[in-house]
Design a protein around this motif. Structure first.
Motif, PDB file in Angstrom:
ATOM      1  N   THR A 138      16.160  41.782  52.503  1.00  0.00           N
ATOM      2  CA  THR A 138      17.158  42.356  51.589  1.00  0.00           C
ATOM      3  C   THR A 138      16.725  42.100  50.160  1.00  0.00           C
ATOM      4  O   THR A 138      15.896  41.208  49.891  1.00  0.00           O
ATOM      5  CB  THR A 138      18.549  41.733  51.809  1.00  0.00           C
ATOM      6  OG1 THR A 138      18.488  40.348  51.460  1.00  0.00           O
ATOM      7  CG2 THR A 138      19.036  41.910  53.247  1.00  0.00           C
ATOM      8  N   TYR A 193      20.634  46.536  50.702  1.00  0.00           N
ATOM      9  CA  TYR A 193      19.480  47.313  51.119  1.00  0.00           C
ATOM     10  C   TYR A 193      18.432  46.378  51.710  1.00  0.00           C
ATOM     11  O   TYR A 193      18.217  45.283  51.201  1.00  0.00           O
ATOM     12  CB  TYR A 193      18.862  48.052  49.931  1.00  0.00           C
ATOM     13  CG  TYR A 193      19.764  49.089  49.331  1.00  0.00           C
ATOM     14  CD1 TYR A 193      19.707  50.403  49.753  1.00  0.00           C
ATOM     15  CD2 TYR A 193      20.682  48.753  48.340  1.00  0.00           C
ATOM     16  CE1 TYR A 193      20.537  51.379  49.195  1.00  0.00           C
ATOM     17  CE2 TYR A 193      21.520  49.707  47.779  1.00  0.00           C
ATOM     18  CZ  TYR A 193      21.438  51.018  48.217  1.00  0.00           C
ATOM     19  OH  TYR A 193      22.259  51.962  47.677  1.00  0.00           O
ATOM     20  N   GLN A 217      19.641  51.369  53.848  1.00  0.00           N
ATOM     21  CA  GLN A 217      20.911  50.848  53.353  1.00  0.00           C
ATOM     22  C   GLN A 217      21.655  50.199  54.511  1.00  0.00           C
ATOM     23  O   GLN A 217      21.921  50.829  55.526  1.00  0.00           O
ATOM     24  CB  GLN A 217      21.754  51.963  52.737  1.00  0.00           C
ATOM     25  CG  GLN A 217      22.966  51.434  52.023  1.00  0.00           C
ATOM     26  CD  GLN A 217      23.646  52.490  51.160  1.00  0.00           C
ATOM     27  OE1 GLN A 217      23.237  53.640  51.136  1.00  0.00           O
ATOM     28  NE2 GLN A 217      24.679  52.071  50.454  1.00  0.00           N
ATOM     29  N   ARG A 236      26.419  47.874  49.389  1.00  0.00           N
ATOM     30  CA  ARG A 236      25.564  47.386  48.303  1.00  0.00           C
ATOM     31  C   ARG A 236      24.343  46.618  48.785  1.00  0.00           C
ATOM     32  O   ARG A 236      23.650  46.002  47.992  1.00  0.00           O
ATOM     33  CB  ARG A 236      26.392  46.506  47.372  1.00  0.00           C
ATOM     34  CG  ARG A 236      27.481  47.278  46.641  1.00  0.00           C
ATOM     35  CD  ARG A 236      28.308  46.366  45.776  1.00  0.00           C
ATOM     36  NE  ARG A 236      27.488  45.460  44.986  1.00  0.00           N
ATOM     37  CZ  ARG A 236      27.397  45.491  43.669  1.00  0.00           C
ATOM     38  NH1 ARG A 236      28.084  46.353  42.984  1.00  0.00           N
ATOM     39  NH2 ARG A 236      26.641  44.627  43.023  1.00  0.00           N
TER      40      ARG A 236
END
Length: 133
Positions: free
Chosen positions: A25, A67, A61, A65
């Motif tokens: 992430t 990724y 994704q 918020r």
């Protein structure tokens, strides 16, 4: 085969994090780089964005918020590209002057010398069906 785009030294640091384990992430990448490199999260996000634009990494994704990023090229591919670029820029693509300079400027152990000799011996052997670089 598509040529690997040039990546900057800073982008290379992000890639090392991703090559060490993916997917990661953005928060994990920031944690891995912010303190040792003294980079702001914004800087790291910018580097991630550049790498996505260069099609060296991609993302998925996970949530609103969050990724996850992973590389589209291997470390070996990038090393090969950097090596070929360096060889072309400094020596016009000729390997002999590079090797001579390397051998003259570096202290080589007996093991290093033996390994280099073995690699050169293997390179000298004719191979069936493969073309030389």
């Amino acid at each position: 085969m598509k040529q690997t785009p040039h990546i900057s030294d800073a982008e290379w640091e992000v890639m090392k994090v991703l090559w060490a384990g993916s997917p990661r992430t953005s928060a994990e990448i920031i944690d891995a780089l912010a303190k040792p490199k003294e980079w702001s999260p914004k800087t790291i996000r910018t580097l991630l964005s550049r790498l996505v634009q260069k099609e060296v990494i991609t993302f998925k994704q996970e949530s609103n918020r969050s990724y996850s990023y992973y590389p589209l090229v291997t470390e070996d591919e990038c090393v090969r590209e950097v090596t070929n670029s360096l060889l072309q820029r400094l020596y016009g693509g000729a390997i002999k002057p590079l090797l001579v300079n390397f051998i003259n400027e570096r202290k080589l152990s007996s093991e290093d010398i033996a390994e280099l000799k073995q690699l050169l011996d293997e390179k000298e052997k004719p191979s069936s069906g493969s073309s030389s670089d």
